[in-house]
Design a protein around this motif. Structure first.
Motif, PDB file in Angstrom:
ATOM      1  N   SER A  56       0.830  -1.204   0.000  1.00 13.09           N
ATOM      2  CA  SER A  56       0.000   0.000   0.000  1.00 13.09           C
ATOM      3  C   SER A  56       0.868   1.258   0.000  1.00 13.09           C
ATOM      4  O   SER A  56       0.607   2.215  -0.737  1.00 13.09           O
ATOM      5  CB  SER A  56      -0.935  -0.001   1.218  1.00 13.09           C
ATOM      6  OG  SER A  56      -1.714   1.164   1.266  1.00 13.09           O
ATOM      7  N   ILE A  57       1.900   1.278   0.798  1.00 12.26           N
ATOM      8  CA  ILE A  57       2.801   2.430   0.835  1.00 12.26           C
ATOM      9  C   ILE A  57       3.506   2.592  -0.509  1.00 12.26           C
ATOM     10  O   ILE A  57       3.658   3.714  -1.020  1.00 12.26           O
ATOM     11  CB  ILE A  57       3.818   2.267   1.979  1.00 12.26           C
ATOM     12  CG1 ILE A  57       3.104   2.271   3.326  1.00 12.26           C
ATOM     13  CG2 ILE A  57       4.874   3.361   1.926  1.00 12.26           C
ATOM     14  CD1 ILE A  57       4.006   1.946   4.496  1.00 12.26           C
ATOM     15  N   GLY A  58       3.931   1.479  -1.100  1.00 16.19           N
ATOM     16  CA  GLY A  58       4.596   1.553  -2.397  1.00 16.19           C
ATOM     17  C   GLY A  58       3.687   2.076  -3.492  1.00 16.19           C
ATOM     18  O   GLY A  58       4.114   2.860  -4.354  1.00 16.19           O
ATOM     19  N   ARG A  59       2.426   1.680  -3.486  1.00 13.56           N
ATOM     20  CA  ARG A  59       1.479   2.151  -4.504  1.00 13.56           C
ATOM     21  C   ARG A  59       1.169   3.626  -4.329  1.00 13.56           C
ATOM     22  O   ARG A  59       1.110   4.381  -5.296  1.00 13.56           O
ATOM     23  CB  ARG A  59       0.180   1.345  -4.435  1.00 13.56           C
ATOM     24  CG  ARG A  59       0.270  -0.049  -5.019  1.00 13.56           C
ATOM     25  CD  ARG A  59      -1.120  -0.564  -5.326  1.00 13.56           C
ATOM     26  NE  ARG A  59      -1.807   0.330  -6.249  1.00 13.56           N
ATOM     27  CZ  ARG A  59      -3.112   0.319  -6.465  1.00 13.56           C
ATOM     28  NH1 ARG A  59      -3.888  -0.536  -5.807  1.00 13.56           N
ATOM     29  NH2 ARG A  59      -3.666   1.162  -7.314  1.00 13.56           N
ATOM     30  N   TYR A  93       1.299   3.723 -12.763  1.00 10.56           N
ATOM     31  CA  TYR A  93       1.795   4.153 -11.461  1.00 10.56           C
ATOM     32  C   TYR A  93       1.036   5.394 -11.019  1.00 10.56           C
ATOM     33  O   TYR A  93       0.766   6.290 -11.820  1.00 10.56           O
ATOM     34  CB  TYR A  93       3.296   4.439 -11.523  1.00 10.56           C
ATOM     35  CG  TYR A  93       4.118   3.200 -11.774  1.00 10.56           C
ATOM     36  CD1 TYR A  93       4.639   2.452 -10.724  1.00 10.56           C
ATOM     37  CD2 TYR A  93       4.362   2.757 -13.076  1.00 10.56           C
ATOM     38  CE1 TYR A  93       5.389   1.310 -10.949  1.00 10.56           C
ATOM     39  CE2 TYR A  93       5.109   1.621 -13.312  1.00 10.56           C
ATOM     40  CZ  TYR A  93       5.618   0.899 -12.245  1.00 10.56           C
ATOM     41  OH  TYR A  93       6.352  -0.231 -12.487  1.00 10.56           O
ATOM     42  N   HIS A  94       0.694   5.465  -9.754  1.00 11.04           N
ATOM     43  CA  HIS A  94      -0.106   6.556  -9.237  1.00 11.04           C
ATOM     44  C   HIS A  94       0.575   7.173  -8.023  1.00 11.04           C
ATOM     45  O   HIS A  94       1.342   6.507  -7.317  1.00 11.04           O
ATOM     46  CB  HIS A  94      -1.510   6.070  -8.833  1.00 11.04           C
ATOM     47  CG  HIS A  94      -2.265   5.411  -9.947  1.00 11.04           C
ATOM     48  ND1 HIS A  94      -2.120   4.073 -10.249  1.00 11.04           N
ATOM     49  CD2 HIS A  94      -3.161   5.911 -10.842  1.00 11.04           C
ATOM     50  CE1 HIS A  94      -2.906   3.767 -11.281  1.00 11.04           C
ATOM     51  NE2 HIS A  94      -3.536   4.865 -11.647  1.00 11.04           N
ATOM     52  N   VAL A  95       0.276   8.445  -7.813  1.00  9.79           N
ATOM     53  CA  VAL A  95       0.724   9.149  -6.616  1.00  9.79           C
ATOM     54  C   VAL A  95      -0.471   9.879  -6.025  1.00  9.79           C
ATOM     55  O   VAL A  95      -1.485  10.094  -6.699  1.00  9.79           O
ATOM     56  CB  VAL A  95       1.850  10.159  -6.918  1.00  9.79           C
ATOM     57  CG1 VAL A  95       3.100   9.453  -7.390  1.00  9.79           C
ATOM     58  CG2 VAL A  95       1.398  11.191  -7.936  1.00  9.79           C
ATOM     59  N   GLN A  96      -0.360  10.283  -4.789  1.00  9.67           N
ATOM     60  CA  GLN A  96      -1.438  11.013  -4.142  1.00  9.67           C
ATOM     61  C   GLN A  96      -1.540  12.424  -4.736  1.00  9.67           C
ATOM     62  O   GLN A  96      -0.529  13.054  -5.055  1.00  9.67           O
ATOM     63  CB  GLN A  96      -1.168  11.102  -2.645  1.00  9.67           C
ATOM     64  CG  GLN A  96      -1.066   9.742  -1.969  1.00  9.67           C
ATOM     65  CD  GLN A  96      -0.821   9.853  -0.495  1.00  9.67           C
ATOM     66  OE1 GLN A  96      -1.593  10.506   0.216  1.00  9.67           O
ATOM     67  NE2 GLN A  96       0.228   9.227  -0.007  1.00  9.67           N
ATOM     68  N   THR A  97      -2.773  12.930  -4.895  1.00  9.74           N
ATOM     69  CA  THR A  97      -2.987  14.227  -5.546  1.00  9.74           C
ATOM     70  C   THR A  97      -2.487  15.392  -4.709  1.00  9.74           C
ATOM     71  O   THR A  97      -2.279  16.480  -5.234  1.00  9.74           O
ATOM     72  CB  THR A  97      -4.485  14.424  -5.829  1.00  9.74           C
ATOM     73  OG1 THR A  97      -5.215  14.305  -4.587  1.00  9.74           O
ATOM     74  CG2 THR A  97      -4.987  13.386  -6.818  1.00  9.74           C
ATOM     75  N   ASN A  98      -2.299  15.212  -3.426  1.00  7.94           N
ATOM     76  CA  ASN A  98      -1.825  16.316  -2.594  1.00  7.94           C
ATOM     77  C   ASN A  98      -0.307  16.409  -2.577  1.00  7.94           C
ATOM     78  O   ASN A  98       0.261  17.168  -1.794  1.00  7.94           O
ATOM     79  CB  ASN A  98      -2.348  16.179  -1.164  1.00  7.94           C
ATOM     80  CG  ASN A  98      -1.902  14.869  -0.532  1.00  7.94           C
ATOM     81  OD1 ASN A  98      -1.421  13.970  -1.220  1.00  7.94           O
ATOM     82  ND2 ASN A  98      -2.064  14.765   0.768  1.00  7.94           N
ATOM     83  N   LEU A  99       0.362  15.651  -3.418  1.00 10.41           N
ATOM     84  CA  LEU A  99       1.808  15.720  -3.528  1.00 10.41           C
ATOM     85  C   LEU A  99       2.188  16.566  -4.731  1.00 10.41           C
ATOM     86  O   LEU A  99       1.549  16.504  -5.779  1.00 10.41           O
ATOM     87  CB  LEU A  99       2.410  14.315  -3.673  1.00 10.41           C
ATOM     88  CG  LEU A  99       2.209  13.361  -2.486  1.00 10.41           C
ATOM     89  CD1 LEU A  99       2.806  12.001  -2.802  1.00 10.41           C
ATOM     90  CD2 LEU A  99       2.850  13.929  -1.227  1.00 10.41           C
TER      91      LEU A  99
END
Length: 468
Positions: free
Chosen positions: A362-365, A390-396
């Motif tokens: 989960s942390i890696g995703r 690959y996805h990242v959180q939108t607040n980053l």
């Protein structure tokens, strides 16, 4: 001892018990006789495995490393790819010689290195020079030396006593801590005092209970007894009272005999505390957390988790790196080492902890390190459509972008207020006779009229000159 017995003793596996001694006085055989210690016990080779703490320490480390998956990683530009069909993956991940499994091979190699300081396996190579098999060797049969020319060689003695010379390129050598980089220190040799004391205490405890848990003592009498009478009296006494099952039987003394106890009680000798300390002492030699050896006096849920992490970081990782380095050097060709490497995956330790494993996925995703299909491959699951994104959180956001936005906000707050905007006059609007004349507007009009008159005058002069 005749010549045949001498040869048989010379080629016998070291670390076995000496059969010439009684069971009660059995000692550990030592190479070269250098391991005698103050306790009187003599240790060497794999004989200290008779101690439960030593057995547990060696087993924990060897089984942990033997359970980890072995991979060959190839670098192709910026990409890294696991090569499943590499010969090193087969030898270290399936079977080294079509007889042992890879787990058995690595566990035995690790046990040799932990006890003897050195683990050896000879390498059989194909015609093209690539390794085709690994053969585990008993460490006491291998002698490391250099030739007169300075080349490193290994002399291997077989069961018949014949010596075969193996070049360094064909010997997989796993060393422990070493003073010259060639031969590893033997933990058993340097821990002989600790291990010998633990062995003597264990022998003492077994003898104490074997003799009926009664303090040793003497039978006294005023009568004169010859040796035959003494031996017969001792034999008769032990036949009735010696042994745990014969404890607390009523003693009948005749002929003026008297019993006098002579031994210090076990509590005064702090026997149990001393044995517990020996477990901690063995754990220190092998860098194994005491709770893994069932020593739980100071173990709590909080510190056990930290001890497990310390075990991986400070114990297993060092041995993993040693094994990886030895395999990279001997199982990969000179050209392959530039873009290939053998990796022992420590993630295998989490195979039995599904909660921690899924939390790591989960942390890696969430941070763009793993895709859904990457996680599924690690779990031996088939990929799914669209799972390679690959996805990242939108607040980053990138740090530079955040810095630019912050500077823009600062500039906006510190900038002077803009001048008021005066609406432009409509040239088609009729003049307001009541409105006062604007001096600036009048001056501007006069200037424009003067420029028009000057332009007309110049045009007239030019036209007249051309006409003439």
């Amino acid at each position: 001892m005749n010549v045949r017995e001498m040869i048989a003793r010379w080629i016998a596996p070291r670390g076995a018990f000496d059969d010439d001694k009684d069971d009660d006085d059995a000692e550990f055989v030592v190479p070269g006789g250098k391991n005698a210690n103050a306790s009187g016990a003599v240790l060497a080779g794999d004989a200290p495995l008779a101690l439960s703490a030593v057995w547990g320490s060696v087993r924990i480390i060897a089984e942990a490393i033997g359970s980890m998956p072995v991979q060959v990683i190839e670098r192709r530009g910026d990409r890294r790819e696991v090569i499943d069909g590499h010969i090193a993956s087969w030898l270290l991940g399936v079977s080294p010689d079509e007889e042992l499994t890879s787990v058995d091979f690595i566990e035995s190699l690790m046990a040799h290195a932990l006890l003897w300081g050195n683990g050896f396996a000879s390498i059989t190579r194909a015609l093209n020079g690539s390794p085709s098999a690994l053969h585990l060797l008993q460490p006491h049969r291998v002698h490391v030396k250099r030739t007169d020319a300075g080349a490193l060689i290994y002399e291997v003695r077989d069961d018949a006593g014949y010596v075969d010379t193996v070049p360094a390129a064909d010997m997989l050598h796993l060393r422990g801590l070493s003073y010259d980089g060639l031969i590893g220190y033997s933990v058993v040799t340097y821990a002989r005092q600790s291990f010998g004391m633990a062995h003597r205490m264990e022998t003492f405890g077994a003898s104490f209970f074997g003799n009926g848990t009664h303090p040793a003592g003497v039978l006294t009498t005023d009568a004169k007894l010859d040796q035959v009478s003494v031996d017969a009296m001792r034999k008769q006494w032990e036949a009735v009272h010696k042994g745990a099952r014969k404890a607390n039987k009523t003693a009948i003394l005749g002929g003026g005999l008297k019993w006098q106890a002579m031994t210090m009680p076990m509590t005064d000798a702090q026997f149990l505390e001393s044995r517990r300390f020996q477990v901690l002492e063995v754990a220190r030699w092998f860098r194994v957390p005491p709770h893994m050896l069932a020593e739980l006096d100071r173990a709590t849920h909080a510190n056990v988790e930290q001890e497990n992490l310390a075990f991986v970081t400070h114990c297993l990782l060092a041995w993993v790196r040693r094994l990886e380095a030895a395999c990279n050097l001997k199982l990969l060709g000179r050209n392959q080492r530039g873009f290939q490497r053998i990796k022992i995956n420590l993630d295998g330790l989490l195979r039995g902890d599904i909660k921690t494993r899924y939390e790591a996925y989960s942390i890696g995703r969430q941070n763009g390190i793993l895709s859904p299909n990457d996680c599924r491959r690690l779990e031996d699951l088939n990929p799914v459509p669209g799972g390679d994104d690959y996805h990242v959180q939108t607040n980053l956001a990138p740090l530079d972008l955040l810095r630019e936005k912050a500077q823009a906000e600062i500039d906006k707050l510190t900038a002077p207020p803009p001048a008021p905007v005066v609406p432009a006059a409509d040239p088609n609007a009729p003049a307001d006779p009541a409105a006062p004349a604007d001096p600036a507007s009048a001056a501007g009009a006069d200037g424009r009229k003067a420029r028009i008159d000057e332009d007309a005058r110049r045009l007239q002069l030019v036209t007249g000159a051309n006409h003439a």
